[in-house]
Scaffold this motif. Structure first.
Motif, PDB file in Angstrom:
ATOM      1  N   PRO A 239      41.007  42.305  43.784  1.00 34.61           N
ATOM      2  CA  PRO A 239      42.402  42.631  44.087  1.00 34.61           C
ATOM      3  C   PRO A 239      42.544  43.268  45.470  1.00 34.61           C
ATOM      4  O   PRO A 239      41.681  44.037  45.897  1.00 34.61           O
ATOM      5  CB  PRO A 239      42.774  43.636  42.984  1.00 34.61           C
ATOM      6  N   VAL A 240      43.633  42.954  46.158  1.00 30.01           N
ATOM      7  CA  VAL A 240      43.874  43.559  47.474  1.00 30.01           C
ATOM      8  C   VAL A 240      44.114  45.056  47.302  1.00 30.01           C
ATOM      9  O   VAL A 240      44.611  45.508  46.268  1.00 30.01           O
ATOM     10  CB  VAL A 240      45.076  42.901  48.180  1.00 30.01           C
TER      11      VAL A 240
ATOM     12  N   ARG B 269      41.189  49.000  41.295  1.00 28.06           N
ATOM     13  CA  ARG B 269      42.240  49.770  41.966  1.00 28.06           C
ATOM     14  C   ARG B 269      42.680  50.911  41.035  1.00 28.06           C
ATOM     15  O   ARG B 269      41.854  51.512  40.355  1.00 28.06           O
ATOM     16  CB  ARG B 269      43.431  48.866  42.307  1.00 28.06           C
ATOM     17  N   ASP B 270      43.976  51.198  41.007  1.00 25.12           N
ATOM     18  CA  ASP B 270      44.502  52.192  40.077  1.00 25.12           C
ATOM     19  C   ASP B 270      44.523  51.635  38.660  1.00 25.12           C
ATOM     20  O   ASP B 270      44.459  50.422  38.439  1.00 25.12           O
ATOM     21  CB  ASP B 270      45.927  52.602  40.474  1.00 25.12           C
TER      22      ASP B 270
ATOM     23  N   VAL C 116      29.036  43.415  28.199  1.00 24.34           N
ATOM     24  CA  VAL C 116      30.040  43.424  29.263  1.00 24.34           C
ATOM     25  C   VAL C 116      31.227  42.595  28.804  1.00 24.34           C
ATOM     26  O   VAL C 116      31.058  41.479  28.296  1.00 24.34           O
ATOM     27  CB  VAL C 116      29.480  42.830  30.576  1.00 24.34           C
ATOM     28  N   VAL C 117      32.429  43.127  28.983  1.00 24.58           N
ATOM     29  CA  VAL C 117      33.657  42.394  28.682  1.00 24.58           C
ATOM     30  C   VAL C 117      34.403  42.159  29.990  1.00 24.58           C
ATOM     31  O   VAL C 117      34.767  43.107  30.689  1.00 24.58           O
ATOM     32  CB  VAL C 117      34.551  43.164  27.695  1.00 24.58           C
ATOM     33  N   HIS C 118      34.610  40.904  30.320  1.00 26.90           N
ATOM     34  CA  HIS C 118      35.367  40.534  31.521  1.00 26.90           C
ATOM     35  C   HIS C 118      36.849  40.449  31.156  1.00 26.90           C
ATOM     36  O   HIS C 118      37.290  39.498  30.503  1.00 26.90           O
ATOM     37  CB  HIS C 118      34.893  39.187  32.052  1.00 26.90           C
ATOM     38  N   ALA C 119      37.606  41.457  31.574  1.00 30.35           N
ATOM     39  CA  ALA C 119      39.049  41.510  31.308  1.00 30.35           C
ATOM     40  C   ALA C 119      39.783  41.512  32.640  1.00 30.35           C
ATOM     41  O   ALA C 119      40.652  42.339  32.890  1.00 30.35           O
ATOM     42  CB  ALA C 119      39.393  42.752  30.488  1.00 30.35           C
ATOM     43  N   THR C 120      39.422  40.571  33.498  1.00 26.98           N
ATOM     44  CA  THR C 120      39.885  40.559  34.876  1.00 26.98           C
ATOM     45  C   THR C 120      40.871  39.432  35.177  1.00 26.98           C
ATOM     46  O   THR C 120      41.291  39.263  36.328  1.00 26.98           O
ATOM     47  CB  THR C 120      38.674  40.435  35.820  1.00 26.98           C
ATOM     48  N   ASN C 121      41.197  38.628  34.200  1.00 26.66           N
ATOM     49  CA  ASN C 121      42.208  37.576  34.304  1.00 26.66           C
ATOM     50  C   ASN C 121      42.020  36.714  35.554  1.00 26.66           C
ATOM     51  O   ASN C 121      41.009  36.030  35.673  1.00 26.66           O
ATOM     52  CB  ASN C 121      43.615  38.179  34.238  1.00 26.66           C
ATOM     53  N   ALA C 122      42.932  36.758  36.505  1.00 29.65           N
ATOM     54  CA  ALA C 122      42.858  35.856  37.664  1.00 29.65           C
ATOM     55  C   ALA C 122      41.648  36.111  38.545  1.00 29.65           C
ATOM     56  O   ALA C 122      41.272  35.246  39.339  1.00 29.65           O
ATOM     57  CB  ALA C 122      44.135  35.988  38.489  1.00 29.65           C
ATOM     58  N   TYR C 123      41.044  37.281  38.432  1.00 25.35           N
ATOM     59  CA  TYR C 123      39.915  37.638  39.283  1.00 25.35           C
ATOM     60  C   TYR C 123      38.569  37.399  38.606  1.00 25.35           C
ATOM     61  O   TYR C 123      37.532  37.837  39.102  1.00 25.35           O
ATOM     62  CB  TYR C 123      40.028  39.107  39.699  1.00 25.35           C
TER      63      TYR C 123
ATOM     64  N   GLY D 166      52.457  39.719  41.906  1.00 27.02           N
ATOM     65  CA  GLY D 166      51.237  39.926  41.127  1.00 27.02           C
ATOM     66  C   GLY D 166      50.528  38.599  40.988  1.00 27.02           C
ATOM     67  O   GLY D 166      51.110  37.536  41.239  1.00 27.02           O
ATOM     68  N   ILE D 167      49.266  38.642  40.604  1.00 21.15           N
ATOM     69  CA  ILE D 167      48.472  37.432  40.491  1.00 21.15           C
ATOM     70  C   ILE D 167      48.236  37.101  39.021  1.00 21.15           C
ATOM     71  O   ILE D 167      47.645  37.891  38.273  1.00 21.15           O
ATOM     72  CB  ILE D 167      47.121  37.581  41.210  1.00 21.15           C
ATOM     73  N   MET D 168      48.728  35.934  38.607  1.00 17.76           N
ATOM     74  CA  MET D 168      48.480  35.422  37.264  1.00 17.76           C
ATOM     75  C   MET D 168      47.236  34.545  37.289  1.00 17.76           C
ATOM     76  O   MET D 168      46.831  34.055  38.347  1.00 17.76           O
ATOM     77  CB  MET D 168      49.673  34.602  36.774  1.00 17.76           C
ATOM     78  N   GLY D 169      46.627  34.342  36.137  1.00 16.60           N
ATOM     79  CA  GLY D 169      45.474  33.459  36.031  1.00 16.60           C
ATOM     80  C   GLY D 169      45.812  32.252  35.172  1.00 16.60           C
ATOM     81  O   GLY D 169      46.022  32.386  33.967  1.00 16.60           O
ATOM     82  N   PHE D 170      45.905  31.073  35.789  1.00 19.19           N
ATOM     83  CA  PHE D 170      46.258  29.855  35.055  1.00 19.19           C
ATOM     84  C   PHE D 170      45.009  29.050  34.708  1.00 19.19           C
ATOM     85  O   PHE D 170      44.061  28.980  35.496  1.00 19.19           O
ATOM     86  CB  PHE D 170      47.193  28.984  35.890  1.00 19.19           C
ATOM     87  N   THR D 171      45.034  28.443  33.528  1.00 22.44           N
ATOM     88  CA  THR D 171      44.022  27.461  33.149  1.00 22.44           C
ATOM     89  C   THR D 171      44.709  26.116  32.955  1.00 22.44           C
ATOM     90  O   THR D 171      45.923  26.049  32.758  1.00 22.44           O
ATOM     91  CB  THR D 171      43.302  27.844  31.846  1.00 22.44           C
ATOM     92  N   SER D 172      43.936  25.046  32.983  1.00 20.96           N
ATOM     93  CA  SER D 172      44.538  23.722  32.880  1.00 20.96           C
ATOM     94  C   SER D 172      45.149  23.468  31.510  1.00 20.96           C
ATOM     95  O   SER D 172      46.063  22.666  31.369  1.00 20.96           O
ATOM     96  CB  SER D 172      43.509  22.640  33.198  1.00 20.96           C
ATOM     97  N   LEU D 173      44.648  24.153  30.482  1.00 22.31           N
ATOM     98  CA  LEU D 173      45.221  24.007  29.146  1.00 22.31           C
ATOM     99  C   LEU D 173      46.367  24.979  28.892  1.00 22.31           C
ATOM    100  O   LEU D 173      47.008  24.929  27.847  1.00 22.31           O
ATOM    101  CB  LEU D 173      44.138  24.216  28.084  1.00 22.31           C
ATOM    102  N   ARG D 174      46.584  25.899  29.845  1.00 24.11           N
ATOM    103  CA  ARG D 174      47.584  26.966  29.705  1.00 24.11           C
ATOM    104  C   ARG D 174      47.218  27.933  28.595  1.00 24.11           C
ATOM    105  O   ARG D 174      48.042  28.738  28.161  1.00 24.11           O
ATOM    106  CB  ARG D 174      48.991  26.380  29.454  1.00 24.11           C
ATOM    107  N   ASP D 175      45.978  27.887  28.127  1.00 20.94           N
ATOM    108  CA  ASP D 175      45.459  28.826  27.136  1.00 20.94           C
ATOM    109  C   ASP D 175      44.306  29.588  27.746  1.00 20.94           C
ATOM    110  O   ASP D 175      43.600  29.070  28.627  1.00 20.94           O
ATOM    111  CB  ASP D 175      44.986  28.091  25.874  1.00 20.94           C
TER     112      ASP D 175
END
Length: 423
Positions: free
Chosen positions: A33-34, A100-101, A279-286, A376-385
């Motif tokens: 994230p910036v 970030r925060d 480890v749990v990756h809860a970073t969505n678009a990142y 804000g940055i959303m994270g899209f997948t090709s299935l939208r899921d």
């Protein structure tokens, strides 16, 4: 659910923007994230984020049982469910690392809706996964919203999180949208989905009630202050188990620990390393910053969203309700914020607005400047899921042991609030 990804289906302008991002020659650090984002109403209102800089300095634990990367609704919900559903003689030690925060990503920048899908896109879901799985997808959203509402009620924090049970209206601005929605409704009804709370409104009824010239459908839904909800979830989890939060602590890499170490992974940050078993990756678009195989159209595509807060030109009593709204296949969405009196002009949170212009002539003045505007940055997948589960399942080129103990929940495609919290 298979992880095979067909062609990405997002609006052309967003798809092109995402492809430009993915094919640019950026270093890995650019997927973090910036550090100077736009100011969000949810985050930057006075006293909105008491945990903003929690754990940003001082001691960083050397080890934990579980390391969660990301402090939005996904990461904090994982901590909450671990605290409330997992018991053993020695309590779990859990650490949350945030670049970030606290809660400064998509959860702190979204539209504030908590509206489970009632039937929209049911035909597409049925075509992809079959009727049973399509029903499960709707059930999951209802289950998620119900769980969040139960938590809010149990903690008596309705006012603290600005929860409004105003219902939701989907407005169909094209004949194609309307026809597809009716097809979805009938397919869902044939499948046995409970649609008793859905009310169809003609153009005439919509104009009479809301002053707009399009047909619509009205059903159950809520809106709230997402950051405040996540803050309460975190505080509850911390009260129940050893939990620490460390903001301004971006994770740079994750590497296997030394042979013989009691912990499987070492999570590296500029402030030091943390050894952990899971480890749990809860970073969505990142997510692709730490999981490069999720970069590209078959993974998670970072996509910019835009939201603003604009003051209505009329008091709330002229809104004829406190419903939340969406239109243009869900890519535009808005709702009036709570007010102290019906004579007050509410602040409206409006998201999207990049493909079409929606205007309520009776409510807004043309040319009125927003009170606040952010992205804000959303994270899209090709299935939208989203991708949910063991990380190894996502990388066909790897052996499962390459990621053993790593899990992910990311890629909500702009629809995370009624899905991310679910257990």
């Amino acid at each position: 659910m298979a992880f095979v990804q067909p062609t990405l289906s997002v609006p052309t302008s967003r798809l092109q923007e995402s492809q430009d991002f993915l094919h640019s020659t950026r270093s890995a650090v650019d997927y973090l994230p910036v550090q100077k984002p736009t100011k969000s109403f949810w985050i930057d209102s006075p006293d909105a984020n008491p945990l903003a800089t929690e754990g940003s300095t001082g001691f960083l634990p050397a080890a934990a049982d579980i390391c969660i990367v990301g402090s939005g609704i996904t990461g904090v919900s994982v901590a909450y469910h671990l605290a409330t559903r997992f018991t053993r003689e020695e309590p779990l030690k859990v650490i949350i690392l945030e670049a970030r925060d606290f809660c400064s990503g998509a959860t702190g920048r979204n539209g504030g809706h908590l509206t489970p899908n009632s039937f929209i896109d049911f035909s597409a879901l049925e075509a992809k996964y079959g009727q049973l799985e399509a029903k499960k997808a709707l059930d999951l959203e209802s289950h998620t919203a119900k769980g969040i509402l139960e938590f809010i009620s149990s903690q008596d924090i309705v006012d603290e999180v600005d929860l409004v049970a105003g219902g939701h209206v989907t407005m169909f601005v094209t004949d194609d949208e309307f026809c597809r929605a009716q097809e979805d409704y009938h397919a869902a009804r044939v499948a046995g989905v409970d649609l008793s709370n859905v009310e169809w409104l003609s153009k005439e009824e919509m104009y009479s009630i809301y002053g707009v010239h399009y047909p619509g459908a009205r059903y159950g839904g809520h809106n709230l202050w997402p950051l405040k909800l996540v803050t309460h979830l975190y505080n509850f989890a911390k009260f129940k188990m050893p939990l620490s939060l460390h903001t301004s602590t971006p994770v740079s890499t994750i590497s296997p620990n030394k042979v013989g170490s009691p912990h499987r992974w070492k999570v590296h940050t500029p402030r030091g390393s943390v050894s952990c078993s899971y480890v749990v990756h809860a970073t969505n678009a990142y997510a692709s910053h730490l999981l490069p195989h999720l970069r590209g159209p078959s993974g998670i595509v970072p996509t910019r969203g835009q939201v603003m807060a604009v003051r209505a030109s009329v008091p709330l009593d002229q809104f004829r309700g406190r419903s939340s709204w969406d239109a243009n296949d869900g890519f535009e969405y808005w709702f009036p914020r709570p007010v102290t009196t019906i004579s007050e002009h509410p602040l409206v949170i409006l998201g999207g607005g990049r493909e079409v212009e929606s205007r309520f002539e009776l409510i807004f003045e043309l040319g009125r400047e927003p009170v606040m505007e952010w992205t804000g940055i959303m994270g899209f997948t090709s299935l939208r899921d989203p991708f949910v589960g063991p990380v190894g399942d996502l990388d066909a080129s790897s052996h499962d042991s390459n990621y053993k103990g790593q899990f992910i929940a990311a890629g909500y495609s702009g629809h995370g609030m009624p899905r991310a919290y679910a257990w």
